[in-house]
Motif scaffolding. Structure first.
Motif, PDB file in Angstrom:
ATOM      1  N   ASP A  14      -6.237 -38.830 -40.261  1.00 54.11           N
ATOM      2  CA  ASP A  14      -5.876 -39.954 -39.555  1.00 54.11           C
ATOM      3  C   ASP A  14      -6.993 -40.718 -38.838  1.00 54.11           C
ATOM      4  O   ASP A  14      -7.014 -41.956 -38.283  1.00 54.11           O
ATOM      5  CB  ASP A  14      -4.701 -39.657 -38.497  1.00 54.11           C
ATOM      6  CG  ASP A  14      -3.377 -39.496 -39.008  1.00 54.11           C
ATOM      7  OD1 ASP A  14      -3.201 -39.847 -40.394  1.00 54.11           O
ATOM      8  OD2 ASP A  14      -2.445 -38.719 -38.411  1.00 54.11           O
ATOM      9  N   ARG A  15      -7.812 -39.804 -38.274  1.00 54.53           N
ATOM     10  CA  ARG A  15      -9.032 -40.593 -37.392  1.00 54.53           C
ATOM     11  C   ARG A  15      -9.717 -41.199 -38.526  1.00 54.53           C
ATOM     12  O   ARG A  15     -10.387 -42.495 -38.014  1.00 54.53           O
ATOM     13  CB  ARG A  15      -9.907 -39.504 -36.737  1.00 54.53           C
ATOM     14  CG  ARG A  15      -9.513 -39.141 -35.500  1.00 54.53           C
ATOM     15  CD  ARG A  15     -10.477 -38.402 -34.778  1.00 54.53           C
ATOM     16  NE  ARG A  15     -10.237 -37.076 -34.798  1.00 54.53           N
ATOM     17  CZ  ARG A  15     -11.397 -35.994 -34.358  1.00 54.53           C
ATOM     18  NH1 ARG A  15     -12.285 -36.736 -33.689  1.00 54.53           N
ATOM     19  NH2 ARG A  15     -11.269 -34.676 -34.709  1.00 54.53           N
ATOM     20  N   LEU A  16      -9.969 -41.077 -39.654  1.00 54.37           N
ATOM     21  CA  LEU A  16     -10.963 -41.616 -40.609  1.00 54.37           C
ATOM     22  C   LEU A  16     -10.496 -43.137 -40.886  1.00 54.37           C
ATOM     23  O   LEU A  16     -11.432 -44.245 -40.497  1.00 54.37           O
ATOM     24  CB  LEU A  16     -10.966 -40.881 -41.931  1.00 54.37           C
ATOM     25  CG  LEU A  16     -11.716 -39.648 -42.032  1.00 54.37           C
ATOM     26  CD1 LEU A  16     -11.885 -38.793 -43.296  1.00 54.37           C
ATOM     27  CD2 LEU A  16     -13.306 -40.240 -41.671  1.00 54.37           C
ATOM     28  N   PRO A  17      -9.201 -43.496 -41.169  1.00 58.43           N
ATOM     29  CA  PRO A  17      -8.722 -44.716 -41.166  1.00 58.43           C
ATOM     30  C   PRO A  17      -8.604 -45.468 -39.810  1.00 58.43           C
ATOM     31  O   PRO A  17      -8.923 -46.593 -39.764  1.00 58.43           O
ATOM     32  CB  PRO A  17      -7.343 -44.523 -41.854  1.00 58.43           C
ATOM     33  CG  PRO A  17      -6.921 -42.964 -41.542  1.00 58.43           C
ATOM     34  CD  PRO A  17      -8.168 -42.490 -41.557  1.00 58.43           C
ATOM     35  N   PHE A  18      -8.332 -44.631 -38.790  1.00 54.32           N
ATOM     36  CA  PHE A  18      -8.340 -45.204 -37.441  1.00 54.32           C
ATOM     37  C   PHE A  18      -9.787 -46.087 -37.124  1.00 54.32           C
ATOM     38  O   PHE A  18      -9.824 -47.341 -36.774  1.00 54.32           O
ATOM     39  CB  PHE A  18      -8.136 -44.272 -36.426  1.00 54.32           C
ATOM     40  CG  PHE A  18      -7.744 -44.899 -34.958  1.00 54.32           C
ATOM     41  CD1 PHE A  18      -6.398 -44.999 -34.575  1.00 54.32           C
ATOM     42  CD2 PHE A  18      -8.785 -45.448 -34.177  1.00 54.32           C
ATOM     43  CE1 PHE A  18      -6.162 -45.518 -33.480  1.00 54.32           C
ATOM     44  CE2 PHE A  18      -8.463 -45.947 -32.926  1.00 54.32           C
ATOM     45  CZ  PHE A  18      -7.226 -45.780 -32.426  1.00 54.32           C
ATOM     46  N   TYR A  19     -10.893 -45.182 -37.165  1.00 55.00           N
ATOM     47  CA  TYR A  19     -11.811 -45.562 -36.933  1.00 55.00           C
ATOM     48  C   TYR A  19     -12.660 -46.843 -38.118  1.00 55.00           C
ATOM     49  O   TYR A  19     -12.801 -47.891 -37.721  1.00 55.00           O
ATOM     50  CB  TYR A  19     -13.272 -44.647 -36.912  1.00 55.00           C
ATOM     51  CG  TYR A  19     -12.674 -43.607 -35.782  1.00 55.00           C
ATOM     52  CD1 TYR A  19     -12.623 -44.025 -34.692  1.00 55.00           C
ATOM     53  CD2 TYR A  19     -12.939 -42.370 -35.956  1.00 55.00           C
ATOM     54  CE1 TYR A  19     -12.304 -43.185 -33.455  1.00 55.00           C
ATOM     55  CE2 TYR A  19     -12.682 -41.331 -34.898  1.00 55.00           C
ATOM     56  CZ  TYR A  19     -12.532 -41.872 -33.742  1.00 55.00           C
ATOM     57  OH  TYR A  19     -12.188 -40.951 -32.525  1.00 55.00           O
ATOM     58  N   GLY A  20     -11.927 -46.505 -39.164  1.00 62.54           N
ATOM     59  CA  GLY A  20     -12.579 -47.471 -40.304  1.00 62.54           C
ATOM     60  C   GLY A  20     -11.764 -48.739 -40.052  1.00 62.54           C
ATOM     61  O   GLY A  20     -12.436 -49.804 -40.285  1.00 62.54           O
ATOM     62  N   LEU A  43     -15.791 -45.679 -28.062  1.00 62.94           N
ATOM     63  CA  LEU A  43     -14.276 -45.350 -28.076  1.00 62.94           C
ATOM     64  C   LEU A  43     -14.296 -43.777 -29.078  1.00 62.94           C
ATOM     65  O   LEU A  43     -13.734 -43.083 -28.805  1.00 62.94           O
ATOM     66  CB  LEU A  43     -13.344 -46.236 -28.643  1.00 62.94           C
ATOM     67  CG  LEU A  43     -11.928 -46.025 -29.381  1.00 62.94           C
ATOM     68  CD1 LEU A  43     -11.264 -45.491 -27.935  1.00 62.94           C
ATOM     69  CD2 LEU A  43     -11.488 -47.106 -29.799  1.00 62.94           C
ATOM     70  N   MET A  44     -15.110 -44.096 -29.842  1.00 63.86           N
ATOM     71  CA  MET A  44     -15.391 -43.138 -30.985  1.00 63.86           C
ATOM     72  C   MET A  44     -15.305 -41.578 -30.572  1.00 63.86           C
ATOM     73  O   MET A  44     -16.211 -41.381 -29.723  1.00 63.86           O
ATOM     74  CB  MET A  44     -16.285 -43.155 -32.095  1.00 63.86           C
ATOM     75  CG  MET A  44     -15.794 -44.241 -33.182  1.00 63.86           C
ATOM     76  SD  MET A  44     -17.327 -44.631 -34.261  1.00 63.86           S
ATOM     77  CE  MET A  44     -18.306 -43.175 -34.318  1.00 63.86           C
ATOM     78  N   ASP A  45     -14.728 -40.616 -31.036  1.00 58.81           N
ATOM     79  CA  ASP A  45     -14.863 -39.145 -30.645  1.00 58.81           C
ATOM     80  C   ASP A  45     -14.826 -38.624 -31.953  1.00 58.81           C
ATOM     81  O   ASP A  45     -13.582 -38.348 -32.595  1.00 58.81           O
ATOM     82  CB  ASP A  45     -13.848 -38.588 -29.831  1.00 58.81           C
ATOM     83  CG  ASP A  45     -14.193 -37.394 -29.084  1.00 58.81           C
ATOM     84  OD1 ASP A  45     -14.897 -36.627 -29.820  1.00 58.81           O
ATOM     85  OD2 ASP A  45     -13.548 -36.874 -28.044  1.00 58.81           O
ATOM     86  N   LEU A  46     -15.877 -37.886 -32.441  1.00 55.01           N
ATOM     87  CA  LEU A  46     -16.053 -37.406 -33.816  1.00 55.01           C
ATOM     88  C   LEU A  46     -15.766 -35.782 -33.658  1.00 55.01           C
ATOM     89  O   LEU A  46     -16.055 -34.969 -34.597  1.00 55.01           O
ATOM     90  CB  LEU A  46     -17.460 -37.763 -34.545  1.00 55.01           C
ATOM     91  CG  LEU A  46     -17.278 -39.218 -34.918  1.00 55.01           C
ATOM     92  CD1 LEU A  46     -18.672 -39.732 -35.623  1.00 55.01           C
ATOM     93  CD2 LEU A  46     -16.211 -39.881 -35.400  1.00 55.01           C
ATOM     94  N   GLU A  47     -15.809 -35.420 -32.458  1.00 53.65           N
ATOM     95  CA  GLU A  47     -15.575 -33.909 -32.275  1.00 53.65           C
ATOM     96  C   GLU A  47     -14.799 -33.263 -32.831  1.00 53.65           C
ATOM     97  O   GLU A  47     -13.529 -33.777 -32.925  1.00 53.65           O
ATOM     98  CB  GLU A  47     -15.736 -33.530 -30.543  1.00 53.65           C
ATOM     99  CG  GLU A  47     -16.221 -32.343 -30.217  1.00 53.65           C
ATOM    100  CD  GLU A  47     -16.572 -32.145 -28.826  1.00 53.65           C
ATOM    101  OE1 GLU A  47     -17.720 -31.691 -28.316  1.00 53.65           O
ATOM    102  OE2 GLU A  47     -15.542 -32.557 -28.023  1.00 53.65           O
ATOM    103  N   GLY A  48     -14.888 -31.946 -33.547  1.00 57.56           N
ATOM    104  CA  GLY A  48     -13.824 -31.427 -34.429  1.00 57.56           C
ATOM    105  C   GLY A  48     -13.624 -31.801 -35.836  1.00 57.56           C
ATOM    106  O   GLY A  48     -12.888 -31.369 -36.601  1.00 57.56           O
ATOM    107  N   MET A  49     -14.342 -32.999 -36.267  1.00 55.68           N
ATOM    108  CA  MET A  49     -14.250 -33.421 -37.637  1.00 55.68           C
ATOM    109  C   MET A  49     -15.383 -32.719 -38.485  1.00 55.68           C
ATOM    110  O   MET A  49     -16.434 -32.165 -38.028  1.00 55.68           O
ATOM    111  CB  MET A  49     -14.629 -34.889 -37.498  1.00 55.68           C
ATOM    112  CG  MET A  49     -13.419 -35.832 -36.863  1.00 55.68           C
ATOM    113  SD  MET A  49     -14.067 -37.488 -36.991  1.00 55.68           S
ATOM    114  CE  MET A  49     -13.505 -37.961 -38.805  1.00 55.68           C
ATOM    115  N   SER A  50     -14.925 -32.783 -39.715  1.00 48.13           N
ATOM    116  CA  SER A  50     -16.000 -31.966 -40.442  1.00 48.13           C
ATOM    117  C   SER A  50     -17.279 -32.829 -40.638  1.00 48.13           C
ATOM    118  O   SER A  50     -17.334 -34.057 -40.201  1.00 48.13           O
ATOM    119  CB  SER A  50     -15.333 -32.049 -42.020  1.00 48.13           C
ATOM    120  OG  SER A  50     -15.246 -33.097 -42.380  1.00 48.13           O
TER     121      SER A  50
END
Length: 301
Positions: A14-20, A43-50
């Motif tokens: 869900d985070r990928l399309p949100f930031y996209g 705003l972005m928080d990539l922590e925990g993402m692959s």
């Protein structure tokens, strides 16, 4: 729903399309300017993402995905995420204080796919406009409290969950003047009592605006101050890290395009490459300036 939306807890898919979607609307007018990049990366928080997921998000600064495809992936998400995305799309489109015809079309597409009514969109735009005014002009506390309450009432009246506003760039970017009373007023309006848990950290860490925290806490609350200071620094380092990853992607892409241009004759393809290099070099300059500024502020804390 009073629990605040934490992007770090949202699944990667869900985070990928949100930031996209944010990068997509930022480039809807043909360019991604400094204000839009500052807002999105703050705003972005990539922590925990692959690692691959993080690289994918960082590459959006070069090649944003299709807005429609991002919206379709989130069209059935829970209401907090949908309304939160709509709020941030409006915020991003307004980042440079200009909304052209293409950005208006993009917002209309988002409204339809995210199932936001006309009344809700008007309320969202009113709220974002008001908090941006408070942030940018540093309006006094009394005005801020009244303005936030009025705008929040408008959101609540049309069914927009108030907890979804807390991670919007405009809220994160509140100026010191009006911040305490404005955010406290909205926190009470959401019926959580005082500030929404964690919003003080978000405000202090967001968008590179690293304010002092003494005014936010009781003078004797040393432990809480230290906790906020650590969280503020963690968020600052995270934003710098994300921006540096995107810078590395930009540098690599510019070098690749330059190599291609050098190997091409003076034709349409070579000219296209040179224009792409110009655009990406401008984005690179903006991002390097932002990282440098953030590092200076962090070192000064």
């Amino acid at each position: 729903m009073n629990e605040t939306l934490n992007l770090a807890n949202i699944p990667e898919h869900d985070r990928l399309p949100f930031y996209g979607a944010l990068f997509a609307i930022g480039t809807a007018d043909g360019q991604l300017d400094q204000d839009e990049m500052e807002l999105i990366f703050g705003l972005m928080d990539l922590e925990g993402m692959s690692e691959s997921g993080q690289r994918q998000v960082q590459s959006y600064v070069i090649n944003p995905p299709s807005l429609w495809e991002c919206l379709k992936k989130l069209s059935q998400a829970d209401e907090q995420l949908r309304y939160g995305l709509m709020i941030n799309l409006v915020d991003t489109a307004w980042a440079n204080d200009q909304v052209d015809s293409e950005e208006k079309k993009a917002l209309s597409l988002a409204q339809r796919e995210l199932r936001v009514t006309d009344e809700q969109r008007v309320a969202i735009e009113t709220f974002i406009g008001k908090v941006r005014e408070i942030r940018e002009r540093g309006i006094d506390d009394y005005y801020a409290e009244d303005a936030v309450k009025t705008a929040a009432t408008g959101l609540d009246a049309v069914g927009v969950p108030l907890s979804a506003v807390w991670f919007s760039g405009s809220v994160i970017g509140f100026s010191t003047a009006g911040l305490t009373s404005g955010l406290t007023a909205l926190g009470k309006f959401v019926s959580i009592g005082g500030m929404i848990p964690g919003i003080d950290v978000v405000v202090l860490a967001g968008l590179g605006i690293f304010m002092g925290i003494n005014w936010l806490l009781d003078p004797g609350d040393t432990r809480k101050k230290e906790e906020l200071k650590r969280e503020k620094e963690r968020k600052a380092q995270l934003v710098i890290q994300n921006m540096q990853g995107a810078i590395n992607e930009l540098v690599s892409q510019i070098a690749h395009l330059q190599e291609q241009a050098n190997n091409l004759e003076a034709n349409a393809t070579a000219q296209k490459n040179q224009e792409a290099i110009r655009v990406l070099t401008e984005r690179l300059k903006f991002m390097e300036q932002s990282v440098s500024r953030r590092k200076q502020v962090l070192e000064a804390t």
